[in-house]
Design a protein around this motif. Structure first.
Motif, PDB file in Angstrom:
ATOM      1  N   ASP A  52       0.865  -1.174   0.000  1.00 39.79           N
ATOM      2  CA  ASP A  52       0.000   0.000   0.000  1.00 39.79           C
ATOM      3  C   ASP A  52       0.903   1.227   0.000  1.00 39.79           C
ATOM      4  OD1 ASP A  52      -2.206   1.676   0.227  1.00 39.79           O
ATOM      5  OD2 ASP A  52      -2.434   1.360   2.383  1.00 39.79           O
ATOM      6  N   LEU A  81      -0.571  -1.698  -4.311  1.00 34.44           N
ATOM      7  CA  LEU A  81      -2.026  -1.772  -4.161  1.00 34.44           C
ATOM      8  C   LEU A  81      -2.454  -0.450  -3.552  1.00 34.44           C
ATOM      9  CD1 LEU A  81      -2.378  -5.278  -2.445  1.00 34.44           C
ATOM     10  CD2 LEU A  81      -2.456  -4.776  -4.888  1.00 34.44           C
ATOM     11  N   LYS A  97      -6.980   0.212  -6.101  1.00 33.17           N
ATOM     12  CA  LYS A  97      -8.053  -0.189  -5.185  1.00 33.17           C
ATOM     13  C   LYS A  97      -9.320   0.566  -5.562  1.00 33.17           C
ATOM     14  CE  LYS A  97      -5.213  -0.891  -1.043  1.00 33.17           C
ATOM     15  NZ  LYS A  97      -4.956  -0.352   0.299  1.00 33.17           N
ATOM     16  N   PRO A  98     -10.466  -0.017  -5.431  1.00 35.16           N
ATOM     17  CA  PRO A  98     -10.717  -1.414  -5.074  1.00 35.16           C
ATOM     18  C   PRO A  98     -10.412  -2.340  -6.254  1.00 35.16           C
ATOM     19  CG  PRO A  98     -12.794  -0.328  -5.518  1.00 35.16           C
ATOM     20  CD  PRO A  98     -11.715   0.720  -5.652  1.00 35.16           C
TER      21      PRO A  98
END
Length: 113
Positions: A52, A81, A97-98
């Protein structure tokens, strides 16, 4: 696979899904925790890192800067991500994301030798 994600539910879901699909998963809640685990050899070098970007303590960009300075970690593929669509040098891939988990599995398979 090393999952570096600050959202508890997302981290849990990724861990559970990837484990069910045959991967050994180690999780960290931020970039600093992930680096400490890697540097202390508390885990074998992962085949892939899911990262992330927006995290407290140490964000994904700062994690990558440090990761890529370490010769033993340079060759680990990293898949970002994130909700932030941003081009990052040296990363293997980016998933916005998503996302749906089967798409993630396809990306992982592309980057794990």
């Amino acid at each position: 696979i090393l999952v570096v994600e600050d959202d508890d539910q997302m981290r849990h879901d990724l861990d559970e899904f990837l484990t069910q699909n045959g991967y050994l998963v180690i999780c960290a809640s931020d970039g600093l925790s992930a680096l400490v685990a890697l540097k202390n050899n508390r885990l074998k070098l992962p085949s892939l890192i899911l990262l992330d970007l927006l995290m407290p303590v140490m964000n994904g960009e700062d994690f990558l800067k440090i990761l890529y300075r370490e010769p033993q970690f340079k060759r680990i593929p990293v898949i970002i991500l994130s909700v932030v669509a941003r081009s990052m040098p040296k990363v293997a891939d980016f998933i916005k994301k998503p996302f749906v988990m089967p798409d993630l599995l396809e990306k992982i398979a592309e980057h794990i030798a």
